[in-house]
Design a protein around this motif. Structure first.
Motif, PDB file in Angstrom:
ATOM      1  N   SER A 158       0.845  -1.189   0.000  1.00  0.00           N
ATOM      2  CA  SER A 158       0.000   0.000   0.000  1.00  0.00           C
ATOM      3  C   SER A 158       0.874   1.230   0.000  1.00  0.00           C
ATOM      4  O   SER A 158       1.639   1.444   0.919  1.00  0.00           O
ATOM      5  CB  SER A 158      -0.917   0.026   1.235  1.00  0.00           C
ATOM      6  OG  SER A 158      -1.631   1.226   1.285  1.00  0.00           O
TER       7      SER A 158
ATOM      8  N   SER B 270      -0.530   4.297  -0.313  1.00  0.00           N
ATOM      9  CA  SER B 270      -1.340   5.395   0.200  1.00  0.00           C
ATOM     10  C   SER B 270      -2.099   4.907   1.419  1.00  0.00           C
ATOM     11  O   SER B 270      -2.227   3.730   1.663  1.00  0.00           O
ATOM     12  CB  SER B 270      -2.333   5.860  -0.870  1.00  0.00           C
ATOM     13  OG  SER B 270      -3.203   4.811  -1.222  1.00  0.00           O
ATOM     14  N   TYR B 271      -2.652   5.873   2.164  1.00  0.00           N
ATOM     15  CA  TYR B 271      -3.284   5.512   3.419  1.00  0.00           C
ATOM     16  C   TYR B 271      -4.629   4.828   3.234  1.00  0.00           C
ATOM     17  O   TYR B 271      -4.955   3.920   3.975  1.00  0.00           O
ATOM     18  CB  TYR B 271      -3.480   6.764   4.294  1.00  0.00           C
ATOM     19  CG  TYR B 271      -2.183   7.336   4.754  1.00  0.00           C
ATOM     20  CD1 TYR B 271      -1.382   6.625   5.614  1.00  0.00           C
ATOM     21  CD2 TYR B 271      -1.753   8.571   4.300  1.00  0.00           C
ATOM     22  CE1 TYR B 271      -0.164   7.143   6.033  1.00  0.00           C
ATOM     23  CE2 TYR B 271      -0.548   9.094   4.717  1.00  0.00           C
ATOM     24  CZ  TYR B 271       0.248   8.373   5.590  1.00  0.00           C
ATOM     25  OH  TYR B 271       1.438   8.883   5.982  1.00  0.00           O
TER      26      TYR B 271
ATOM     27  N   LEU C  99      -4.280   1.326   7.837  1.00  0.00           N
ATOM     28  CA  LEU C  99      -3.077   0.545   7.561  1.00  0.00           C
ATOM     29  C   LEU C  99      -3.069  -0.668   8.483  1.00  0.00           C
ATOM     30  O   LEU C  99      -3.328  -0.538   9.692  1.00  0.00           O
ATOM     31  CB  LEU C  99      -1.819   1.386   7.798  1.00  0.00           C
ATOM     32  CG  LEU C  99      -1.554   2.504   6.780  1.00  0.00           C
ATOM     33  CD1 LEU C  99      -0.408   3.391   7.259  1.00  0.00           C
ATOM     34  CD2 LEU C  99      -1.226   1.906   5.418  1.00  0.00           C
TER      35      LEU C  99
ATOM     36  N   ASP D 147       5.331   3.635   1.227  1.00  0.00           N
ATOM     37  CA  ASP D 147       5.601   4.957   1.772  1.00  0.00           C
ATOM     38  C   ASP D 147       4.657   5.327   2.910  1.00  0.00           C
ATOM     39  O   ASP D 147       5.062   5.995   3.870  1.00  0.00           O
ATOM     40  CB  ASP D 147       5.494   6.009   0.661  1.00  0.00           C
ATOM     41  CG  ASP D 147       6.622   5.894  -0.357  1.00  0.00           C
ATOM     42  OD1 ASP D 147       7.652   5.278  -0.002  1.00  0.00           O
ATOM     43  OD2 ASP D 147       6.459   6.405  -1.488  1.00  0.00           O
ATOM     44  N   ALA D 148       3.395   4.915   2.810  1.00  0.00           N
ATOM     45  CA  ALA D 148       2.430   5.260   3.861  1.00  0.00           C
ATOM     46  C   ALA D 148       2.835   4.627   5.187  1.00  0.00           C
ATOM     47  O   ALA D 148       2.728   5.246   6.253  1.00  0.00           O
ATOM     48  CB  ALA D 148       1.030   4.814   3.449  1.00  0.00           C
TER      49      ALA D 148
ATOM     50  N   ARG E 135       5.810   6.577   6.615  1.00  0.00           N
ATOM     51  CA  ARG E 135       5.416   7.831   7.263  1.00  0.00           C
ATOM     52  C   ARG E 135       4.761   7.568   8.612  1.00  0.00           C
ATOM     53  O   ARG E 135       4.949   8.324   9.572  1.00  0.00           O
ATOM     54  CB  ARG E 135       4.485   8.629   6.340  1.00  0.00           C
ATOM     55  CG  ARG E 135       5.212   9.192   5.110  1.00  0.00           C
ATOM     56  CD  ARG E 135       4.249   9.810   4.127  1.00  0.00           C
ATOM     57  NE  ARG E 135       3.462  10.884   4.731  1.00  0.00           N
ATOM     58  CZ  ARG E 135       2.349  11.364   4.201  1.00  0.00           C
ATOM     59  NH1 ARG E 135       1.885  10.864   3.057  1.00  0.00           N
ATOM     60  NH2 ARG E 135       1.712  12.339   4.781  1.00  0.00           N
TER      61      ARG E 135
ATOM     62  N   LEU F   7      -4.552   7.278  13.000  1.00  0.00           N
ATOM     63  CA  LEU F   7      -3.875   8.140  12.019  1.00  0.00           C
ATOM     64  C   LEU F   7      -4.156   9.608  12.313  1.00  0.00           C
ATOM     65  O   LEU F   7      -3.264  10.459  12.240  1.00  0.00           O
ATOM     66  CB  LEU F   7      -4.334   7.785  10.603  1.00  0.00           C
ATOM     67  CG  LEU F   7      -3.923   6.401  10.083  1.00  0.00           C
ATOM     68  CD1 LEU F   7      -4.576   6.121   8.731  1.00  0.00           C
ATOM     69  CD2 LEU F   7      -2.410   6.298   9.967  1.00  0.00           C
TER      70      LEU F   7
ATOM     71  N   LEU G 180      -1.809  12.073  10.774  1.00  0.00           N
ATOM     72  CA  LEU G 180      -1.774  11.465   9.438  1.00  0.00           C
ATOM     73  C   LEU G 180      -3.209  11.120   9.042  1.00  0.00           C
ATOM     74  O   LEU G 180      -3.656   9.991   9.200  1.00  0.00           O
ATOM     75  CB  LEU G 180      -0.906  10.199   9.448  1.00  0.00           C
ATOM     76  CG  LEU G 180       0.564  10.401   9.803  1.00  0.00           C
ATOM     77  CD1 LEU G 180       1.243   9.059  10.008  1.00  0.00           C
ATOM     78  CD2 LEU G 180       1.266  11.182   8.694  1.00  0.00           C
TER      79      LEU G 180
ATOM     80  N   ASP H  97      -5.904   9.527   3.488  1.00  0.00           N
ATOM     81  CA  ASP H  97      -5.726  10.117   2.163  1.00  0.00           C
ATOM     82  C   ASP H  97      -5.031  11.469   2.215  1.00  0.00           C
ATOM     83  O   ASP H  97      -5.208  12.314   1.353  1.00  0.00           O
ATOM     84  CB  ASP H  97      -7.086  10.286   1.451  1.00  0.00           C
ATOM     85  CG  ASP H  97      -7.712   8.950   1.158  1.00  0.00           C
ATOM     86  OD1 ASP H  97      -8.917   8.820   1.388  1.00  0.00           O
ATOM     87  OD2 ASP H  97      -6.981   8.019   0.718  1.00  0.00           O
TER      88      ASP H  97
ATOM     89  N   SER I 111      -1.950  14.203   2.154  1.00  0.00           N
ATOM     90  CA  SER I 111      -0.801  14.394   1.271  1.00  0.00           C
ATOM     91  C   SER I 111       0.454  14.537   2.104  1.00  0.00           C
ATOM     92  O   SER I 111       0.431  14.525   3.315  1.00  0.00           O
ATOM     93  CB  SER I 111      -1.022  15.638   0.415  1.00  0.00           C
ATOM     94  OG  SER I 111      -1.137  16.772   1.245  1.00  0.00           O
ATOM     95  N   GLU I 112       1.576  14.708   1.411  1.00  0.00           N
ATOM     96  CA  GLU I 112       2.854  14.772   2.089  1.00  0.00           C
ATOM     97  C   GLU I 112       2.942  15.956   3.045  1.00  0.00           C
ATOM     98  O   GLU I 112       3.717  15.943   3.979  1.00  0.00           O
ATOM     99  CB  GLU I 112       3.976  14.880   1.048  1.00  0.00           C
ATOM    100  CG  GLU I 112       4.180  13.624   0.237  1.00  0.00           C
ATOM    101  CD  GLU I 112       4.766  12.493   1.068  1.00  0.00           C
ATOM    102  OE1 GLU I 112       5.435  12.788   2.083  1.00  0.00           O
ATOM    103  OE2 GLU I 112       4.552  11.333   0.722  1.00  0.00           O
TER     104      GLU I 112
END
Length: 734
Positions: A254, A256-257, A261, A268-269, A272, A325, A330, A333, A335-336
């Motif tokens: 995955s 993205s979130y 998770l 990457d999600a 982070r 999250l 976090l 969905d 963004s950075e």
């Protein structure tokens, strides 16, 4: 035992086994007989003993030893008495491997059968000391207190009800008796989460065999992670460990979130998520150079999520869902450029917020060795007792109990009162390293983890205490260590993986009072805790108060004493006491003390204290039991004795009364008094030693007032006989 039912009129070896089991549980067919009534004949006295056992154990009361009663006594039909095979019940007299496992579990939970023995009393023999350890464990964990390791107690200790069962292995369930690579994967996942099957083994117990130690590790993991506690690695447990039902582990990539998770995700999600956990001092793996930030949602990351959720009051499931999250900043969905999280408040505490209350362990207790020390270390523990009432005050009362085998210096919870149990120049029994530096040269501090408590505040209070002790005894921060440091035990469980953060919090604490606080010291509030003789009252009053009442009735249920307790705390003038009983029922403290000696003298005249040579010797033994309760009494009042009191001549010694009321006035500090009123509607002397201490106190108080009121000789002698019988059941008078 071949019979499924034993009843009045039966006789033989099976009746004898039944009688022995009753005696082992302190339900004597005939306590005055040399064999306690074990004669192989099911007569009226045996029937009465069965009925009493059934009453106390919530069984059908019919005086018949049927399957239910035999099972409760550990005498399963078609099984031999005193089995050492570790079936559903282990009881006094049993021996063998399963008794050793029981003893090991008790020791691991700091309930030592014999703390003075080299092996702490682990000898495979279920004798009096093991029974006592079981009783203490049951008392502290809210279980039925009977000294028998039945299903409830065995389950609580993480021992299967039947250790000999074997099960077939499936691709979704692993349990006792299984072996192979799948078991090894589970064991390694447990080790990765600090739940070692065998911490002493070179491989930590990762051997591919699902034996008792692996089952125990699974149980401990399940307990700490809010799972069903059964010692079986089923789908729920495997998923929590990051292992799929088939034992291979899923890999759901995955980047993205989405909204959640899960263990097994990567990308990457996940990276982070791990970075934010590290920023909040919840390291997936602090031993790794990158602190475990690797983009893989494995067991270490799941453990970090669980710890974060626990400390922040979130649902604890190891899954990073929207709630978790969002708490980390976090959002799903996101963004950075998501917002930075505020983090968790792990700031230091301030000594000005704290009051110290000394509740020292009596010098006569075995858990106060009185070895001198000059402390070089500070050892941090957690109580591991999550019961809502497991506060610092409760543990202060527990560690003072004569049957408690462990001891430490301070207990801290989320309240602004820290309890001290030992002088800081004396050693305790808390580190599990025998005569090593942990016990002999360190100050032990227990942090409460009770449900409903604020652990963040507990942690802050502990941090400022540690900082103060470091300053007082010139102890460096490098010598502030965990219980795990000395013994390998997973303690303190909530702090082990973030101990560096705790040490930072210690250094950030204000351990000296400000100038303003020094000026106002004369106006500091003093906290008083009610230490009732009859009930565990977790209430605090302050010196700012006037006369206060805890008029809410406390249920007094010590097993043998049942009734209601009310009272008040008085600041200043004891004359403000509000008595319900008339003054002509009063006996002042000095006369009470004199009458106690008269009681003992009369008991010796009646030959009720065999083996005691003089009143001084008897009084010394009595003071070992109730001295601390009697010494601070100023006045007692007891309801009148002009009714027809009935006494059973055989066990149980039940006093057949409508009620008895006892009022006590005692001093807890200079110009600080407590007045209590205890109304009892049932007194049953057929209970274990720990509860009899309270009964002795009641018997002595009532007998002393009887002397003052010159009641009939027959009534007085009957009462003293009850006192003598209870005394003879206590180790002090045995």
């Amino acid at each position: 035992m071949n019979s499924t039912v034993l009843r009045i009129g039966d006789s033989g070896s099976e009746v004898e086994q039944l009688q022995q089991a009753l005696v082992d549980n302190n339900f004597y067919p005939d306590i005055n007989a040399s064999d306690n009534g074990i004669d192989g004949i099911f007569g009226p006295k045996t029937e009465d003993a069965v009925e009493r056992f059934q009453s106390v154990n919530n069984l059908t009361i019919d005086g018949i030893a049927g399957p239910e009663t035999l099972e409760a006594l550990g005498l399963n039909s078609n099984e031999s008495s005193g089995s050492s095979s570790g079936g559903t019940v282990l009881r006094p007299g049993d021996t063998g491997e399963f008794v050793s496992e029981l003893q090991e579990k008790l020791v691991n939970n700091n309930f030592y059968p014999d703390i003075n023995a080299d092996n702490n009393g682990i000898d495979g023999i279920y004798g009096p000391k093991t029974e006592d350890a079981v009783r203490r464990y049951q008392t502290m964990n809210g279980l039925t207190v009977d000294g028998i390791a039945g299903p409830e107690t065995l389950t609580s200790l993480g021992l299967r009800e039947d250790s000999s069962d074997e099960f077939e292995n499936t691709n979704s369930i692993f349990q006792s008796g299984d072996s192979g690579n799948g078991v090894k994967v589970i064991q390694q996942a447990l080790v990765d989460n600090n739940f070692y099957p065998d911490i002493q083994a070179p491989d930590n117990g990762v051997d591919g065999i699902y034996g008792p130690k692996t089952e125990d590790a699974v149980r401990r993991y399940q307990i700490m992670n809010g799972l069903t506690v059964d010692g079986i690695a089923g789908p729920e447990t495997l998923t929590s460990l990051g292992i799929s039902g088939g034992g291979s582990g899923s890999e759901r990539s995955s980047g993205s979130y989405g909204s959640t998770l899960y263990p097994g995700d990567s990308g990457d999600a996940v990276r982070r998520l791990q970075e934010e956990l590290v920023q909040n001092y919840f390291y997936p793996n602090r031993d790794e150079e990158n602190n475990g930030v690797d983009g893989i949602y494995g067991p270490d990351t799941e453990d970090a999520v669980r710890r974060y959720q626990t400390m922040n009051g979130l649902t604890v499931d190891g899954i990073a869902g929207p709630e978790t999250l969002g708490s980390l900043g976090l959002k799903a969905d996101s963004s950075e450029d998501s917002e930075d999280p505020e983090g968790t408040d792990f700031s230091g505490g301030a000594i000005g917020d704290i009051t110290f209350n000394q509740e020292f362990i009596p010098a006569s207790n075995n858990n106060r060795p009185q070895y001198t020390m000059s402390p070089d270390y500070i050892t941090i523990h957690e109580t591991a007792n999550t019961a809502p009432g497991a506060t610092a005050h409760m543990h202060a009362m527990y560690v003072k109990n004569p049957s408690t085998s462990v001891s430490w210096h301070f207990t801290v919870d989320d309240r602004p009162v820290i309890f001290q149990h030992l002088p800081l120049y004396e050693t305790g029994f808390h580190a599990g390293d025998g005569s090593g530096d942990g016990n002999r040269n360190s100050i032990g501090i227990e942090l409460c983890v009770n449900d409903g408590g604020d652990f963040r505040q507990t942690r802050k209070n502990a941090a400022v205490l540690v900082r103060k002790l470091m300053d007082d005894y010139d102890i460096p921060i490098s010598n502030v260590v965990t219980h795990n440091h000395w013994s390998g035990k997973r303690c303190p469980a909530n702090l082990l993986n973030q101990f560096d953060s705790f040490l930072n919090q210690v250094m950030d604490s204000q351990h000296k009072k400000t100038d303003d606080e020094e000026e106002d010291e004369s106006e500091d509030i003093t906290y008083y805790n009610l230490n009732s003789h009859f009930a565990d009252i977790d209430e605090q009053f302050t010196s700012e108060s006037t006369t206060l009442s805890y008029s809410t009735s406390y249920e007094v249920n010590l097993g043998s004493l049942k009734g209601k307790l009310t009272g008040s705390i008085i600041f200043g003038d004891a004359e403000e006491s509000d008595w319900d009983l008339p003054a002509d029922q009063a006996l002042e403290g000095n006369l009470l003390d004199s009458n106690i000696n008269k009681i003992l003298n009369k008991m010796m005249e009646e030959s009720l204290l065999p083996g005691i040579s003089d009143v001084g010797e008897a009084r010394a033994k009595l003071d070992e039991i109730i001295g601390d309760k009697i010494s601070n009494l100023m006045e007692v009042r007891v309801s009148t004795f002009d009714r027809d009191w009935g006494f059973n001549s055989d066990f149980p010694y039940i006093v057949d009364i409508t009620y008895i009321t006892v009022e006590l006035l005692y001093e807890i500090d200079s110009n600080v008094y407590v007045k209590e009123k205890l109304t009892l509607d049932e007194i049953d002397w057929d209970k274990d030693d720990e509860l009899r201490y309270a009964l002795v106190f009641i018997l002595v108080i009532v007998a002393a007032v009887m002397f003052a009121k010159a009641v009939s000789v027959a009534t007085l002698i009957a009462w003293l006989k009850h006192l003598a019988r209870v005394l003879r059941l206590l180790p002090t008078f045995a």
